[in-house]
Design a protein around this motif. Structure first.
Motif, PDB file in Angstrom:
ATOM      1  N   LEU A  27      30.858  43.065 -39.202  1.00  0.00           N
ATOM      2  CA  LEU A  27      31.803  41.964 -39.181  1.00  0.00           C
ATOM      3  C   LEU A  27      32.448  41.815 -37.830  1.00  0.00           C
ATOM      4  CD1 LEU A  27      33.231  39.734 -40.798  1.00  0.00           C
ATOM      5  CD2 LEU A  27      34.932  41.432 -41.489  1.00  0.00           C
ATOM      6  N   GLU A  28      32.825  42.920 -37.267  1.00  0.00           N
ATOM      7  CA  GLU A  28      33.425  42.935 -35.928  1.00  0.00           C
ATOM      8  C   GLU A  28      32.425  42.399 -34.937  1.00  0.00           C
ATOM      9  OE1 GLU A  28      35.569  45.987 -32.830  1.00  0.00           O
ATOM     10  OE2 GLU A  28      34.987  46.738 -34.774  1.00  0.00           O
ATOM     11  N   THR A  29      31.207  42.743 -35.100  1.00  0.00           N
ATOM     12  CA  THR A  29      30.156  42.264 -34.202  1.00  0.00           C
ATOM     13  C   THR A  29      29.990  40.780 -34.375  1.00  0.00           C
ATOM     14  OG1 THR A  29      29.021  44.355 -34.320  1.00  0.00           O
ATOM     15  CG2 THR A  29      27.722  42.458 -33.583  1.00  0.00           C
ATOM     16  N   SER A  30      30.103  40.316 -35.607  1.00  0.00           N
ATOM     17  CA  SER A  30      29.948  38.863 -35.874  1.00  0.00           C
ATOM     18  C   SER A  30      31.110  38.108 -35.280  1.00  0.00           C
ATOM     19  CB  SER A  30      29.902  38.603 -37.390  1.00  0.00           C
ATOM     20  OG  SER A  30      28.770  39.242 -37.938  1.00  0.00           O
ATOM     21  N   ASN A  31      32.295  38.680 -35.293  1.00  0.00           N
ATOM     22  CA  ASN A  31      33.465  38.010 -34.699  1.00  0.00           C
ATOM     23  C   ASN A  31      33.307  37.891 -33.207  1.00  0.00           C
ATOM     24  OD1 ASN A  31      34.807  37.570 -37.136  1.00  0.00           O
ATOM     25  ND2 ASN A  31      35.906  39.512 -37.068  1.00  0.00           N
ATOM     26  N   GLU A  32      32.774  38.935 -32.613  1.00  0.00           N
ATOM     27  CA  GLU A  32      32.547  38.905 -31.159  1.00  0.00           C
ATOM     28  C   GLU A  32      31.517  37.828 -30.796  1.00  0.00           C
ATOM     29  OE1 GLU A  32      31.434  42.837 -30.072  1.00  0.00           O
ATOM     30  OE2 GLU A  32      33.478  43.619 -30.180  1.00  0.00           O
ATOM     31  N   GLU A  33      30.504  37.750 -31.653  1.00  0.00           N
ATOM     32  CA  GLU A  33      29.466  36.752 -31.395  1.00  0.00           C
ATOM     33  C   GLU A  33      30.057  35.359 -31.573  1.00  0.00           C
ATOM     34  OE1 GLU A  33      26.294  37.637 -34.031  1.00  0.00           O
ATOM     35  OE2 GLU A  33      25.499  39.272 -32.796  1.00  0.00           O
ATOM     36  N   LEU A  34      30.923  35.253 -32.663  1.00  0.00           N
ATOM     37  CA  LEU A  34      31.547  33.954 -32.871  1.00  0.00           C
ATOM     38  C   LEU A  34      32.474  33.606 -31.715  1.00  0.00           C
ATOM     39  CD1 LEU A  34      32.427  34.098 -36.707  1.00  0.00           C
ATOM     40  CD2 LEU A  34      30.749  32.579 -35.601  1.00  0.00           C
ATOM     41  N   GLN A  35      33.226  34.641 -31.289  1.00  0.00           N
ATOM     42  CA  GLN A  35      34.130  34.430 -30.148  1.00  0.00           C
ATOM     43  C   GLN A  35      33.348  33.998 -28.939  1.00  0.00           C
ATOM     44  OE1 GLN A  35      37.507  34.663 -30.253  1.00  0.00           O
ATOM     45  NE2 GLN A  35      37.668  34.040 -28.075  1.00  0.00           N
ATOM     46  N   SER A  36      32.236  34.644 -28.746  1.00  0.00           N
ATOM     47  CA  SER A  36      31.382  34.332 -27.585  1.00  0.00           C
ATOM     48  C   SER A  36      30.804  32.931 -27.730  1.00  0.00           C
ATOM     49  CB  SER A  36      30.247  35.357 -27.489  1.00  0.00           C
ATOM     50  OG  SER A  36      29.355  35.012 -26.462  1.00  0.00           O
ATOM     51  N   THR A  37      30.420  32.610 -28.995  1.00  0.00           N
ATOM     52  CA  THR A  37      29.851  31.279 -29.230  1.00  0.00           C
ATOM     53  C   THR A  37      30.903  30.226 -29.021  1.00  0.00           C
ATOM     54  OG1 THR A  37      28.288  32.205 -30.808  1.00  0.00           O
ATOM     55  CG2 THR A  37      28.684  29.827 -30.931  1.00  0.00           C
ATOM     56  N   TYR A  38      32.132  30.558 -29.444  1.00  0.00           N
ATOM     57  CA  TYR A  38      33.239  29.620 -29.276  1.00  0.00           C
ATOM     58  C   TYR A  38      33.516  29.366 -27.813  1.00  0.00           C
ATOM     59  CZ  TYR A  38      37.983  27.769 -29.338  1.00  0.00           C
ATOM     60  OH  TYR A  38      39.109  27.032 -29.105  1.00  0.00           O
ATOM     61  N   GLU A  39      33.504  30.413 -27.080  1.00  0.00           N
ATOM     62  CA  GLU A  39      33.770  30.306 -25.644  1.00  0.00           C
ATOM     63  C   GLU A  39      32.670  29.472 -24.973  1.00  0.00           C
ATOM     64  OE1 GLU A  39      34.165  34.238 -24.210  1.00  0.00           O
ATOM     65  OE2 GLU A  39      36.215  34.505 -24.969  1.00  0.00           O
ATOM     66  N   GLU A  40      31.458  29.734 -25.411  1.00  0.00           N
ATOM     67  CA  GLU A  40      30.334  28.969 -24.849  1.00  0.00           C
ATOM     68  C   GLU A  40      30.475  27.508 -25.230  1.00  0.00           C
ATOM     69  OE1 GLU A  40      26.779  30.775 -26.287  1.00  0.00           O
ATOM     70  OE2 GLU A  40      26.904  32.490 -24.925  1.00  0.00           O
ATOM     71  N   ALA A  41      30.911  27.315 -26.541  1.00  0.00           N
ATOM     72  CA  ALA A  41      31.071  25.914 -26.979  1.00  0.00           C
ATOM     73  C   ALA A  41      32.187  25.254 -26.211  1.00  0.00           C
ATOM     74  CB  ALA A  41      31.364  25.881 -28.492  1.00  0.00           C
ATOM     75  N   GLN A  42      33.295  26.045 -25.995  1.00  0.00           N
ATOM     76  CA  GLN A  42      34.408  25.487 -25.231  1.00  0.00           C
ATOM     77  C   GLN A  42      33.992  25.161 -23.809  1.00  0.00           C
ATOM     78  OE1 GLN A  42      37.888  28.006 -25.258  1.00  0.00           O
ATOM     79  NE2 GLN A  42      39.217  26.332 -24.465  1.00  0.00           N
ATOM     80  N   SER A  43      33.198  26.038 -23.253  1.00  0.00           N
ATOM     81  CA  SER A  43      32.687  25.826 -21.870  1.00  0.00           C
ATOM     82  C   SER A  43      31.777  24.591 -21.841  1.00  0.00           C
ATOM     83  CB  SER A  43      31.934  27.066 -21.414  1.00  0.00           C
ATOM     84  OG  SER A  43      31.337  26.842 -20.150  1.00  0.00           O
ATOM     85  N   THR A  44      30.988  24.473 -22.913  1.00  0.00           N
ATOM     86  CA  THR A  44      30.075  23.316 -22.990  1.00  0.00           C
ATOM     87  C   THR A  44      30.868  22.050 -23.111  1.00  0.00           C
ATOM     88  OG1 THR A  44      28.365  24.705 -24.013  1.00  0.00           O
ATOM     89  CG2 THR A  44      28.195  22.292 -24.291  1.00  0.00           C
ATOM     90  N   ASN A  45      31.957  22.123 -23.938  1.00  0.00           N
ATOM     91  CA  ASN A  45      32.814  20.924 -24.083  1.00  0.00           C
ATOM     92  C   ASN A  45      33.428  20.523 -22.750  1.00  0.00           C
ATOM     93  OD1 ASN A  45      32.376  20.527 -26.838  1.00  0.00           O
ATOM     94  ND2 ASN A  45      34.076  21.851 -27.458  1.00  0.00           N
ATOM     95  N   GLU A  46      33.868  21.606 -22.038  1.00  0.00           N
ATOM     96  CA  GLU A  46      34.446  21.310 -20.714  1.00  0.00           C
ATOM     97  C   GLU A  46      33.408  20.651 -19.807  1.00  0.00           C
ATOM     98  OE1 GLU A  46      35.995  24.972 -19.300  1.00  0.00           O
ATOM     99  OE2 GLU A  46      37.760  24.931 -20.598  1.00  0.00           O
TER     100      GLU A  46
END
Length: 455
Positions: free
Chosen positions: A1-20
């Motif tokens: 679960l912790e690993t999935s949160n990190e991946e989600l966090q990473s995906t979120y950051e990537e998505a945020q970067s993509t949005n930017e």
């Protein structure tokens, strides 16, 4: 679960970067759209300007086409004009070469630059080079050089000059009479030249001179003929002083033989003899002068009244006025005329003798009237009239009597009045005839007064 949160966090950051990145791209796209819109506006403006320029270019092209068509037309016309000009030049060249009159093309100082063949022929030369580079001044007789100088200066001042007549000496030494008519002309390069058309009047002048000589000879013959008709009267008139002289001398001889003659008486008789000798001499002098040839007579100034007096004296000595009444009505003051005196006397004698013949036909001997009149018409003319009360002129004679060989006299030559008329015309006057209002005829002539140049 912790690993999935990190991946989600990473995906979120990537998505945020993509949005930017997308936002940035959107902003960039928006900017590009704005730039594209601006470019479209500029292109629209350029297109509008191009459309205007295209219309202007089309109009210009049409104008250029019209100009080009006009130029082509003008070029064609110029070609035709040049062709016609060449034809005209060829015609002028032909006329220049074939013209019977002498044509000179001269510089403004009178130097001959071009001459046609007629000029060479008139000058009796063999080539134009004999005249080119020289002036007409080199060929005219010395007394006409000032006329040439005046002509050259005059043509340069006003562009034209009246015709002048000169005498030249040809290359063969012959004299010719020429009339020069100069005019200023423009050449193709707008240079000025003097063109002279020179007419040879030699044949005409020689013919006129020969005619004048023949006329003078005929006039002299007519004077001799007239004097021959009056010879009996002259002989009778001379017989009177000669008889008186003989009587005076015979009387002196008788007195000297009888020793009854003093020196005073001889002196008185000699004076009487001298008077009669002078009278006889005057008669002979008048007769001699009347028969002189015209070549021996010069033109001089004379009083017309004096000429009338001398003419009447000559006629009176031949007893022409014995059977008529002669009256004179002469101008009160002398009227000077420049004339050949003998010729004018001849005209007067002819007029008076014709009047006497007319009087004799109309009146019995001892009657009839003849009047001689002189009058001044104005400051430039004098009129001399012979008025008779004879038979007058028939209606159709007035226009015929001055024709040669026309006469109403038996045995007449019909040359008296024609010669008289030509003499008066040569003096610048006119001889006329018409019937008198009452009876008879009037013959009159006019003459220029002193100061008028000889014709």
């Amino acid at each position: 679960l912790e690993t999935s949160n990190e991946e989600l966090q990473s995906t979120y950051e990537e998505a945020q970067s993509t949005n930017e990145e997308l936002y940035t791209s959107s902003e960039e796209l928006q900017t590009s759209n704005e730039e594209l819109q601006s470019t479209n506006e500029e292109l629209r403006t350029v297109n509008q300007e191009l459309s205007v320029k295209s219309s202007e270019l089309e109009t210009t092209n049409l104008q250029l086409k019209a100009i080009n068509d006009r130029l082509l037309h003008e070029i064609e016309e110029r070609k035709w004009a040049e062709a016609r000009l060449e034809i005209e030049r060829a015609k002028l060249a032909t006329i220049f070469r074939s013209q019977p009159n002498w044509i000179n093309i001269c510089s403004l100082d009178g130097i001959i630059q071009e001459i046609n063949p007629a000029g060479v022929l008139i000058m009796e030369g063999h080539s134009p080079e004999q005249l080119i580079g020289r002036s007409m001044r080199d060929f005219v007789l010395p007394e006409y050089r000032k006329e040439i100088d005046k002509c050259v200066s005059g043509i340069n001042d006003v562009g034209e000059f009246h015709a002048i007549e000169v005498k030249i000496s040809t290359f063969k030494g012959n004299v010719r009479w020429l009339e020069i008519r100069p005019v200023l002309i423009h050449l193709d390069n707008d240079e000025l030249r003097i063109m002279s058309i020179i007419v040879d009047h030699t044949e005409r002048v020689l013919t006129q001179n020969q005619l004048a000589e023949r006329q003078q000879e005929l006039a002299h013959i007519m004077r001799l003929n007239t004097l021959g008709e009056m010879a009996s009267g002259i002989a009778h008139e001379l017989n009177q002083p000669l008889s008186a002289i003989a009587n005076y001398i015979r009387g002196c001889e008788l007195r000297m033989k009888g020793d009854g003659c003093s020196e005073q008486e001889i002196s008185e008789v000699m004076q009487l003899v001298s008077t009669q000798v002078k009278r006889a001499g005057e008669i002979l002098r008048y007769a001699k002068d009347f028969t002189r040839k015209d070549q021996d007579i010069e033109w001089h100034e004379h009083d017309i009244n004096a000429i009338v007096h001398e003419t009447l004296y000559l006629l009176d000595t031949t007893e022409q006025f014995k059977q008529i009444q002669l009256s004179k009505s002469l101008y009160a003051n002398p009227i000077m005329v420049n004339v050949n005196k003998i010729q004018i006397e001849q005209v007067l004698v002819n007029m008076v003798l014709n009047a006497l013949d007319a009087i004799r036909e109309a009146h019995p001997p001892g009657s009839g009237m003849l009047q001689i009149r002189t009058e001044r018409l104005d400051q430039h003319q004098v009129k001399v009239s012979v008025i008779d009360d004879g038979i007058g002129l028939p209606e159709d004679y007035a226009s015929k009597i001055f024709r040669p060989f026309f006469t109403s006299k038996k045995g007449g030559m019909g040359m008296g009045l024609p010669i008289s008329s030509s003499i008066i015309e040569a003096h610048g006057g006119k001889l006329e005839a018409h019937n008198n209002i009452s009876q008879g005829a009037i013959f009159s002539f006019t003459l220029p007064t002193k100061g008028t140049q000889r014709p």
